[in-house]
Design a protein around this motif. Structure first.
Motif, PDB file in Angstrom:
ATOM      1  N   PRO A   1       0.787  -1.219   0.001  1.00  0.00           N
ATOM      2  CA  PRO A   1       0.004   0.051   0.106  1.00  0.00           C
ATOM      3  C   PRO A   1       0.763   1.276   0.031  1.00  0.00           C
ATOM      4  O   PRO A   1       1.891   1.265   0.622  1.00  0.00           O
ATOM      5  CB  PRO A   1      -0.952  -0.157   1.413  1.00  0.00           C
ATOM      6  N   TRP A   2       0.638   2.242  -0.677  1.00  0.00           N
ATOM      7  CA  TRP A   2       1.313   3.430  -1.021  1.00  0.00           C
ATOM      8  C   TRP A   2       1.308   4.121   0.477  1.00  0.00           C
ATOM      9  O   TRP A   2       0.386   4.279   1.249  1.00  0.00           O
ATOM     10  CB  TRP A   2       0.747   4.278  -1.920  1.00  0.00           C
ATOM     11  N   SER A   3       2.520   4.917   0.767  1.00  0.00           N
ATOM     12  CA  SER A   3       2.615   5.592   1.942  1.00  0.00           C
ATOM     13  C   SER A   3       3.933   6.446   1.738  1.00  0.00           C
ATOM     14  O   SER A   3       4.716   5.922   1.345  1.00  0.00           O
ATOM     15  CB  SER A   3       2.417   4.822   3.132  1.00  0.00           C
ATOM     16  N   GLU A   4       3.882   7.768   2.405  1.00  0.00           N
ATOM     17  CA  GLU A   4       5.240   8.433   2.638  1.00  0.00           C
ATOM     18  C   GLU A   4       6.195   7.776   3.216  1.00  0.00           C
ATOM     19  O   GLU A   4       7.426   7.743   3.046  1.00  0.00           O
ATOM     20  CB  GLU A   4       4.960   9.744   3.273  1.00  0.00           C
ATOM     21  N   GLN A   5       5.825   6.916   4.222  1.00  0.00           N
ATOM     22  CA  GLN A   5       6.834   5.789   4.803  1.00  0.00           C
ATOM     23  C   GLN A   5       7.493   5.011   3.905  1.00  0.00           C
ATOM     24  O   GLN A   5       8.633   4.649   3.958  1.00  0.00           O
ATOM     25  CB  GLN A   5       6.021   5.218   6.049  1.00  0.00           C
ATOM     26  N   LEU A   6       6.903   4.618   2.833  1.00  0.00           N
ATOM     27  CA  LEU A   6       7.281   3.533   1.843  1.00  0.00           C
ATOM     28  C   LEU A   6       8.203   4.302   0.888  1.00  0.00           C
ATOM     29  O   LEU A   6       9.412   3.836   0.836  1.00  0.00           O
ATOM     30  CB  LEU A   6       6.022   2.931   1.118  1.00  0.00           C
ATOM     31  N   ILE A   7       7.804   5.586   0.591  1.00  0.00           N
ATOM     32  CA  ILE A   7       8.877   6.299  -0.269  1.00  0.00           C
ATOM     33  C   ILE A   7      10.175   6.561   0.583  1.00  0.00           C
ATOM     34  O   ILE A   7      11.262   6.319   0.034  1.00  0.00           O
ATOM     35  CB  ILE A   7       8.168   7.315  -0.776  1.00  0.00           C
ATOM     36  N   THR A   8       9.822   6.933   1.837  1.00  0.00           N
ATOM     37  CA  THR A   8      11.236   7.358   2.511  1.00  0.00           C
ATOM     38  C   THR A   8      12.042   6.252   2.724  1.00  0.00           C
ATOM     39  O   THR A   8      13.273   6.214   2.318  1.00  0.00           O
ATOM     40  CB  THR A   8      10.542   7.758   3.843  1.00  0.00           C
ATOM     41  N   ARG A   9      11.467   4.754   3.123  1.00  0.00           N
ATOM     42  CA  ARG A   9      12.194   3.780   3.538  1.00  0.00           C
ATOM     43  C   ARG A   9      13.032   3.340   2.122  1.00  0.00           C
ATOM     44  O   ARG A   9      14.101   2.680   1.935  1.00  0.00           O
ATOM     45  CB  ARG A   9      11.250   2.789   3.854  1.00  0.00           C
ATOM     46  N   THR A  10      12.213   3.438   0.938  1.00  0.00           N
ATOM     47  CA  THR A  10      12.679   3.030  -0.335  1.00  0.00           C
ATOM     48  C   THR A  10      14.077   3.735  -0.792  1.00  0.00           C
ATOM     49  O   THR A  10      15.272   3.297  -1.053  1.00  0.00           O
ATOM     50  CB  THR A  10      11.587   3.187  -1.499  1.00  0.00           C
ATOM     51  N   CYS A  11      14.019   5.055  -0.509  1.00  0.00           N
ATOM     52  CA  CYS A  11      14.968   6.008  -0.941  1.00  0.00           C
ATOM     53  C   CYS A  11      16.288   5.803  -0.090  1.00  0.00           C
ATOM     54  O   CYS A  11      17.461   5.684  -0.474  1.00  0.00           O
ATOM     55  CB  CYS A  11      14.722   7.329  -0.951  1.00  0.00           C
ATOM     56  N   MET A  12      16.121   5.588   1.382  1.00  0.00           N
ATOM     57  CA  MET A  12      17.024   5.100   2.298  1.00  0.00           C
ATOM     58  C   MET A  12      17.707   3.862   1.958  1.00  0.00           C
ATOM     59  O   MET A  12      19.057   3.712   1.939  1.00  0.00           O
ATOM     60  CB  MET A  12      16.611   5.118   3.758  1.00  0.00           C
ATOM     61  N   SER A  13      17.192   2.790   1.736  1.00  0.00           N
ATOM     62  CA  SER A  13      17.360   1.653   1.289  1.00  0.00           C
ATOM     63  C   SER A  13      18.282   1.724   0.056  1.00  0.00           C
ATOM     64  O   SER A  13      19.240   0.832  -0.167  1.00  0.00           O
ATOM     65  CB  SER A  13      16.544   0.442   1.084  1.00  0.00           C
ATOM     66  N   SER A  14      17.957   2.222  -0.913  1.00  0.00           N
ATOM     67  CA  SER A  14      18.832   2.398  -2.080  1.00  0.00           C
ATOM     68  C   SER A  14      20.077   3.146  -1.782  1.00  0.00           C
ATOM     69  O   SER A  14      21.130   2.880  -2.430  1.00  0.00           O
ATOM     70  CB  SER A  14      17.767   3.138  -3.283  1.00  0.00           C
ATOM     71  N   GLY A  15      19.738   4.030  -0.935  1.00  0.00           N
ATOM     72  CA  GLY A  15      20.916   4.760  -0.543  1.00  0.00           C
ATOM     73  C   GLY A  15      22.005   4.059   0.050  1.00  0.00           C
ATOM     74  O   GLY A  15      23.253   3.995   0.084  1.00  0.00           O
ATOM     75  N   GLY A  16      21.432   3.075   1.020  1.00  0.00           N
ATOM     76  CA  GLY A  16      22.221   2.095   1.673  1.00  0.00           C
ATOM     77  C   GLY A  16      23.077   1.317   0.689  1.00  0.00           C
ATOM     78  O   GLY A  16      24.379   1.001   1.181  1.00  0.00           O
ATOM     79  N   THR A  17      22.547   0.605  -0.377  1.00  0.00           N
ATOM     80  CA  THR A  17      23.224  -0.287  -1.300  1.00  0.00           C
ATOM     81  C   THR A  17      24.415   0.758  -1.812  1.00  0.00           C
ATOM     82  O   THR A  17      25.378   0.117  -2.415  1.00  0.00           O
ATOM     83  CB  THR A  17      22.147  -0.759  -2.238  1.00  0.00           C
ATOM     84  N   LYS A  18      24.075   2.065  -2.262  1.00  0.00           N
ATOM     85  CA  LYS A  18      25.049   2.748  -2.900  1.00  0.00           C
ATOM     86  C   LYS A  18      26.371   2.959  -1.721  1.00  0.00           C
ATOM     87  O   LYS A  18      27.420   2.765  -2.314  1.00  0.00           O
ATOM     88  CB  LYS A  18      24.335   4.272  -3.131  1.00  0.00           C
ATOM     89  N   LEU A  19      25.926   3.230  -0.714  1.00  0.00           N
ATOM     90  CA  LEU A  19      27.042   3.396   0.309  1.00  0.00           C
ATOM     91  C   LEU A  19      27.853   2.106   0.349  1.00  0.00           C
ATOM     92  O   LEU A  19      29.076   2.015   0.514  1.00  0.00           O
ATOM     93  CB  LEU A  19      26.357   3.862   1.491  1.00  0.00           C
TER      94      LEU A  19
END
Length: 307
Positions: free
Chosen positions: A87-105
């Motif tokens: 289900p869509w949520s701001e929480q989902l988008i924030t988490r997605t960007c953070m996890s992708s940033g984690g793989t980049k790091l």
């Protein structure tokens, strides 16, 4: 020797409906397990890193901008959100960007230290202009493109050992000659349509530990020798386990450890840095996944002789 681990508490901060199939709490549980068993916050050879979210501009450089705009503004049609599975949520988008940033790091840390592990990541079903299978944006492809900007990195190999084919990664990077996609997966599992990776090792349902390791060990050294990557991104999904609810393989815990050890040791012998992500794993009891994912950390510690 130092083993960098990348983690953010937000990885498990997502409100999902009761009995949702995605084991969102496993990241927090894995971190707590590692703290309880290895004291990772004070371990002299382990360094903890917290990522920053990846930028929207960087995501749009890989994914279709119209898709990302619609996704981030909650304007995707309901059918496309159902295909993603959340289900869509701001929480989902924030988490997605953070996890992708984690793989980049994790890629940056692998480049610096030789080996690093992300306690999240592996969202390989996200395609250029749509999400699928609990994947909104493709962190593996994003990280691979980022890796190519690092000094001395001209070729990247993504070794994807999640039980499900890395279809989004294969399609997004199909025209990127400097990224080699290598998927080891169950031939009769999600997704139904499996586009060609650079290399595909499709194994039958009920593949045993011995069969899995024999097949993989036969191909991995040849792949590394043929393509000679300057950096490897490794998706260490544990949904190959015999009790996984979405897996269909018959691989034991020791088999998961041996697979991880095979990838990390072969790359280390060849002098290839490895950025590893924990990938998939599906059980209604999320705690049952923790020891499986921990095999990656145990393998890394043994290879680095960290005790």
């Amino acid at each position: 020797m130092t083993l960098p681990l990348v983690y953010h508490p937000i990885y498990s901060e997502l409100d999902l409906p009761p009995a949702h199939r995605y084991p969102i709490s496993k990241y927090r549980r894995l971190y707590q397990y590692l703290q309880d068993t290895l004291n990772i916050e004070q371990h002299p050879a382990i360094r903890l890193f917290q990522p920053e979210p990846i930028s929207v501009d960087e995501i749009k450089a890989l994914h279709d901008p119209d898709y990302i705009d619609a996704l981030f503004s909650n304007a995707l049609p309901a059918a496309k959100m159902r295909r993603i599975g959340f289900p869509w949520s701001e929480q989902l988008i924030t988490r997605t960007c953070m996890s992708s940033g984690g793989t980049k790091l994790t890629v940056d840390l692998a480049h610096q230290y030789g080996l690093s592990i992300h306690l999240s990541g592996g969202y390989h079903h996200a395609h250029k202009d749509f999400g699928s299978g609990f994947c909104l944006v493709n962190d593996l492809a994003l990280a691979a493109k980022h890796a190519l900007t690092l000094p001395g990195v001209d070729t990247v190999m993504i070794i994807d050992c999640d039980v499900h084919h890395g279809d989004g990664t294969a399609t997004i990077l199909a025209d990127e000659p400097n990224v080699i996609t290598f998927s080891v997966h169950c031939e009769k599992n999600f997704p139904a349509r499996k586009p060609d990776s650079t290399l595909d090792l499709a194994l039958p349902i009920n593949t045993t530990t011995e069969e899995y390791l024999n097949a993989f060990e036969g191909l991995l050294p040849l792949a590394l020798a043929q393509y000679q990557p300057d950096l490897v991104i490794y998706d260490a999904g544990v949904d190959i386990h015999q009790d996984d609810e979405l897996g269909y393989f018959n691989v034991c815990v020791e088999g998961i450890y041996q697979r991880d050890h095979l990838v990390l040791s072969r790359c280390r012998e060849a002098g290839i840095p490895v950025a590893a992500v924990v990938g998939g794993g599906y059980r209604h009891d999320h705690q049952l996944l923790v020891n499986l994912h921990a095999q990656l950390i145990y393998s890394a510690m043994n290879i680095l002789e960290l005790g």
